[in-house]
Motif scaffolding. Sequence first.
Motif, PDB file in Angstrom:
ATOM      1  N   ARG A 234     -14.171   1.068  -8.700  1.00  0.00           N
ATOM      2  CA  ARG A 234     -13.432   0.353  -7.643  1.00  0.00           C
ATOM      3  C   ARG A 234     -12.316  -0.496  -8.242  1.00  0.00           C
ATOM      4  O   ARG A 234     -11.221  -0.562  -7.709  1.00  0.00           O
ATOM      5  CB  ARG A 234     -14.381  -0.523  -6.834  1.00  0.00           C
ATOM      6  N   GLU A 235     -12.603  -1.147  -9.354  1.00  0.00           N
ATOM      7  CA  GLU A 235     -11.580  -1.958 -10.010  1.00  0.00           C
ATOM      8  C   GLU A 235     -10.445  -1.076 -10.526  1.00  0.00           C
ATOM      9  O   GLU A 235      -9.276  -1.426 -10.425  1.00  0.00           O
ATOM     10  CB  GLU A 235     -12.197  -2.777 -11.146  1.00  0.00           C
ATOM     11  N   THR A 236     -10.790   0.081 -11.063  1.00  0.00           N
ATOM     12  CA  THR A 236      -9.769   1.027 -11.525  1.00  0.00           C
ATOM     13  C   THR A 236      -8.908   1.494 -10.353  1.00  0.00           C
ATOM     14  O   THR A 236      -7.676   1.551 -10.466  1.00  0.00           O
ATOM     15  CB  THR A 236     -10.427   2.237 -12.215  1.00  0.00           C
ATOM     16  N   VAL A 237      -9.537   1.801  -9.232  1.00  0.00           N
ATOM     17  CA  VAL A 237      -8.797   2.223  -8.040  1.00  0.00           C
ATOM     18  C   VAL A 237      -7.884   1.102  -7.569  1.00  0.00           C
ATOM     19  O   VAL A 237      -6.728   1.324  -7.218  1.00  0.00           O
ATOM     20  CB  VAL A 237      -9.757   2.670  -6.915  1.00  0.00           C
ATOM     21  N   ARG A 238      -8.377  -0.144  -7.585  1.00  0.00           N
ATOM     22  CA  ARG A 238      -7.564  -1.290  -7.173  1.00  0.00           C
ATOM     23  C   ARG A 238      -6.320  -1.407  -8.048  1.00  0.00           C
ATOM     24  O   ARG A 238      -5.207  -1.586  -7.562  1.00  0.00           O
ATOM     25  CB  ARG A 238      -8.373  -2.585  -7.244  1.00  0.00           C
ATOM     26  N   LYS A 239      -6.501  -1.258  -9.367  1.00  0.00           N
ATOM     27  CA  LYS A 239      -5.362  -1.353 -10.288  1.00  0.00           C
ATOM     28  C   LYS A 239      -4.388  -0.198 -10.073  1.00  0.00           C
ATOM     29  O   LYS A 239      -3.167  -0.395 -10.076  1.00  0.00           O
ATOM     30  CB  LYS A 239      -5.860  -1.365 -11.737  1.00  0.00           C
ATOM     31  N   LEU A 240      -4.908   1.019  -9.897  1.00  0.00           N
ATOM     32  CA  LEU A 240      -4.041   2.177  -9.653  1.00  0.00           C
ATOM     33  C   LEU A 240      -3.278   2.030  -8.347  1.00  0.00           C
ATOM     34  O   LEU A 240      -2.087   2.333  -8.283  1.00  0.00           O
ATOM     35  CB  LEU A 240      -4.865   3.461  -9.627  1.00  0.00           C
ATOM     36  N   GLU A 241      -3.963   1.567  -7.323  1.00  0.00           N
ATOM     37  CA  GLU A 241      -3.312   1.386  -6.029  1.00  0.00           C
ATOM     38  C   GLU A 241      -2.154   0.410  -6.162  1.00  0.00           C
ATOM     39  O   GLU A 241      -1.051   0.654  -5.670  1.00  0.00           O
ATOM     40  CB  GLU A 241      -4.342   0.887  -5.006  1.00  0.00           C
ATOM     41  N   ARG A 242      -2.369  -0.689  -6.857  1.00  0.00           N
ATOM     42  CA  ARG A 242      -1.311  -1.678  -7.057  1.00  0.00           C
ATOM     43  C   ARG A 242      -0.157  -1.088  -7.866  1.00  0.00           C
ATOM     44  O   ARG A 242       1.013  -1.243  -7.506  1.00  0.00           O
ATOM     45  CB  ARG A 242      -1.870  -2.923  -7.753  1.00  0.00           C
ATOM     46  N   ARG A 243      -0.461  -0.358  -8.949  1.00  0.00           N
ATOM     47  CA  ARG A 243       0.590   0.231  -9.787  1.00  0.00           C
ATOM     48  C   ARG A 243       1.385   1.285  -9.032  1.00  0.00           C
ATOM     49  O   ARG A 243       2.609   1.368  -9.162  1.00  0.00           O
ATOM     50  CB  ARG A 243      -0.025   0.833 -11.056  1.00  0.00           C
ATOM     51  N   ILE A 244       0.693   2.110  -8.258  1.00  0.00           N
ATOM     52  CA  ILE A 244       1.389   3.144  -7.491  1.00  0.00           C
ATOM     53  C   ILE A 244       2.291   2.508  -6.440  1.00  0.00           C
ATOM     54  O   ILE A 244       3.439   2.914  -6.265  1.00  0.00           O
ATOM     55  CB  ILE A 244       0.385   4.122  -6.847  1.00  0.00           C
ATOM     56  N   CYS A 245       1.793   1.487  -5.746  1.00  0.00           N
ATOM     57  CA  CYS A 245       2.610   0.807  -4.728  1.00  0.00           C
ATOM     58  C   CYS A 245       3.839   0.165  -5.356  1.00  0.00           C
ATOM     59  O   CYS A 245       4.942   0.255  -4.809  1.00  0.00           O
ATOM     60  CB  CYS A 245       1.780  -0.232  -3.984  1.00  0.00           C
ATOM     61  N   GLU A 246       3.670  -0.468  -6.505  1.00  0.00           N
ATOM     62  CA  GLU A 246       4.811  -1.075  -7.197  1.00  0.00           C
ATOM     63  C   GLU A 246       5.811  -0.014  -7.640  1.00  0.00           C
ATOM     64  O   GLU A 246       7.028  -0.182  -7.474  1.00  0.00           O
ATOM     65  CB  GLU A 246       4.332  -1.887  -8.397  1.00  0.00           C
ATOM     66  N   ALA A 247       5.311   1.100  -8.192  1.00  0.00           N
ATOM     67  CA  ALA A 247       6.202   2.178  -8.644  1.00  0.00           C
ATOM     68  C   ALA A 247       6.954   2.796  -7.469  1.00  0.00           C
ATOM     69  O   ALA A 247       8.159   3.056  -7.556  1.00  0.00           O
ATOM     70  CB  ALA A 247       5.413   3.244  -9.387  1.00  0.00           C
ATOM     71  N   ALA A 248       6.253   3.015  -6.367  1.00  0.00           N
ATOM     72  CA  ALA A 248       6.886   3.624  -5.197  1.00  0.00           C
ATOM     73  C   ALA A 248       7.912   2.688  -4.565  1.00  0.00           C
ATOM     74  O   ALA A 248       8.959   3.135  -4.095  1.00  0.00           O
ATOM     75  CB  ALA A 248       5.824   4.016  -4.176  1.00  0.00           C
ATOM     76  N   ALA A 249       7.622   1.399  -4.579  1.00  0.00           N
ATOM     77  CA  ALA A 249       8.541   0.427  -3.981  1.00  0.00           C
ATOM     78  C   ALA A 249       9.853   0.333  -4.745  1.00  0.00           C
ATOM     79  O   ALA A 249      10.894   0.022  -4.162  1.00  0.00           O
ATOM     80  CB  ALA A 249       7.875  -0.945  -3.914  1.00  0.00           C
ATOM     81  N   HIS A 250       9.818   0.618  -6.020  1.00  0.00           N
ATOM     82  CA  HIS A 250      11.009   0.488  -6.871  1.00  0.00           C
ATOM     83  C   HIS A 250      11.403   1.827  -7.483  1.00  0.00           C
ATOM     84  O   HIS A 250      11.927   1.869  -8.588  1.00  0.00           O
ATOM     85  CB  HIS A 250      10.745  -0.539  -7.976  1.00  0.00           C
ATOM     86  N   PHE A 251      11.154   2.904  -6.738  1.00  0.00           N
ATOM     87  CA  PHE A 251      11.411   4.234  -7.283  1.00  0.00           C
ATOM     88  C   PHE A 251      12.895   4.480  -7.517  1.00  0.00           C
ATOM     89  O   PHE A 251      13.725   4.269  -6.633  1.00  0.00           O
ATOM     90  CB  PHE A 251      10.877   5.314  -6.338  1.00  0.00           C
ATOM     91  N   VAL A 252      13.205   4.909  -8.731  1.00  0.00           N
ATOM     92  CA  VAL A 252      14.548   5.340  -9.100  1.00  0.00           C
ATOM     93  C   VAL A 252      14.377   6.602  -9.943  1.00  0.00           C
ATOM     94  O   VAL A 252      13.660   6.587 -10.945  1.00  0.00           O
ATOM     95  CB  VAL A 252      15.286   4.261  -9.931  1.00  0.00           C
ATOM     96  N   PRO A 253      15.004   7.716  -9.551  1.00  0.00           N
ATOM     97  CA  PRO A 253      14.874   8.949 -10.334  1.00  0.00           C
ATOM     98  C   PRO A 253      15.405   8.761 -11.754  1.00  0.00           C
ATOM     99  O   PRO A 253      16.440   8.119 -11.956  1.00  0.00           O
ATOM    100  CB  PRO A 253      15.727   9.969  -9.579  1.00  0.00           C
ATOM    101  N   VAL A 254      14.710   9.329 -12.709  1.00  0.00           N
ATOM    102  CA  VAL A 254      15.135   9.234 -14.110  1.00  0.00           C
ATOM    103  C   VAL A 254      16.400  10.064 -14.321  1.00  0.00           C
ATOM    104  O   VAL A 254      17.349   9.614 -14.945  1.00  0.00           O
ATOM    105  CB  VAL A 254      14.005   9.706 -15.056  1.00  0.00           C
ATOM    106  N   ASN A 255      16.416  11.272 -13.789  1.00  0.00           N
ATOM    107  CA  ASN A 255      17.568  12.152 -13.946  1.00  0.00           C
ATOM    108  C   ASN A 255      18.192  12.351 -12.565  1.00  0.00           C
ATOM    109  O   ASN A 255      17.943  13.341 -11.892  1.00  0.00           O
ATOM    110  CB  ASN A 255      17.145  13.484 -14.571  1.00  0.00           C
ATOM    111  N   ARG A 256      18.989  11.419 -12.153  1.00  0.00           N
ATOM    112  CA  ARG A 256      19.542  11.373 -10.802  1.00  0.00           C
ATOM    113  C   ARG A 256      20.264  12.660 -10.393  1.00  0.00           C
ATOM    114  O   ARG A 256      20.040  13.159  -9.276  1.00  0.00           O
ATOM    115  CB  ARG A 256      20.452  10.147 -10.682  1.00  0.00           C
ATOM    116  N   PRO A 257      21.135  13.256 -11.226  1.00  0.00           N
ATOM    117  CA  PRO A 257      21.830  14.486 -10.788  1.00  0.00           C
ATOM    118  C   PRO A 257      20.870  15.633 -10.459  1.00  0.00           C
ATOM    119  O   PRO A 257      21.068  16.341  -9.466  1.00  0.00           O
ATOM    120  CB  PRO A 257      22.717  14.843 -11.983  1.00  0.00           C
ATOM    121  N   ILE A 258      19.836  15.800 -11.243  1.00  0.00           N
ATOM    122  CA  ILE A 258      18.869  16.874 -10.963  1.00  0.00           C
ATOM    123  C   ILE A 258      18.070  16.539  -9.708  1.00  0.00           C
ATOM    124  O   ILE A 258      17.840  17.391  -8.854  1.00  0.00           O
ATOM    125  CB  ILE A 258      17.953  17.122 -12.181  1.00  0.00           C
TER     126      ILE A 258
END
Length: 136
Positions: A50-74
Amino acid sequence: MLIDSSIAQAYIESSCVDAFRASWLFEHTSVSSDLGRNAFTPPPEDLALRETVRKLERRICEAAAHFVPVNRPIWDALFPDWEAVQPTLDLIVGYPEPYDAVAAHSPDGRHISSLTSSVGAIMRSSTSSTASFGIC
């Protein structure tokens, strides 16, 4: 991007996740077809997980909120409308092993792409363009 973490949150909060069994995420996918049954598999009642899921959920939400493609043209070439589309990211628990990579269509026709295991993320969009990511 919209994020639906209701399934993951229920698990994190020790609520009954069995209520999500009827969701199309478990009932109407290639996994349920492969298994010949609903794909929902109750995740372990484990505080460390459960703690692992909590940490993953937080990391995924943070990553999705600030998503920027690494290779923008592709990225722009593959998904030309990605900035205008409002995809939903479903954060789920409850897929059985060995289903750690699944693609499916929702009943309403939205194409989804997922990377899942006991904890995973499914991104769905109302367009034919899809994208997926996972945190290992």
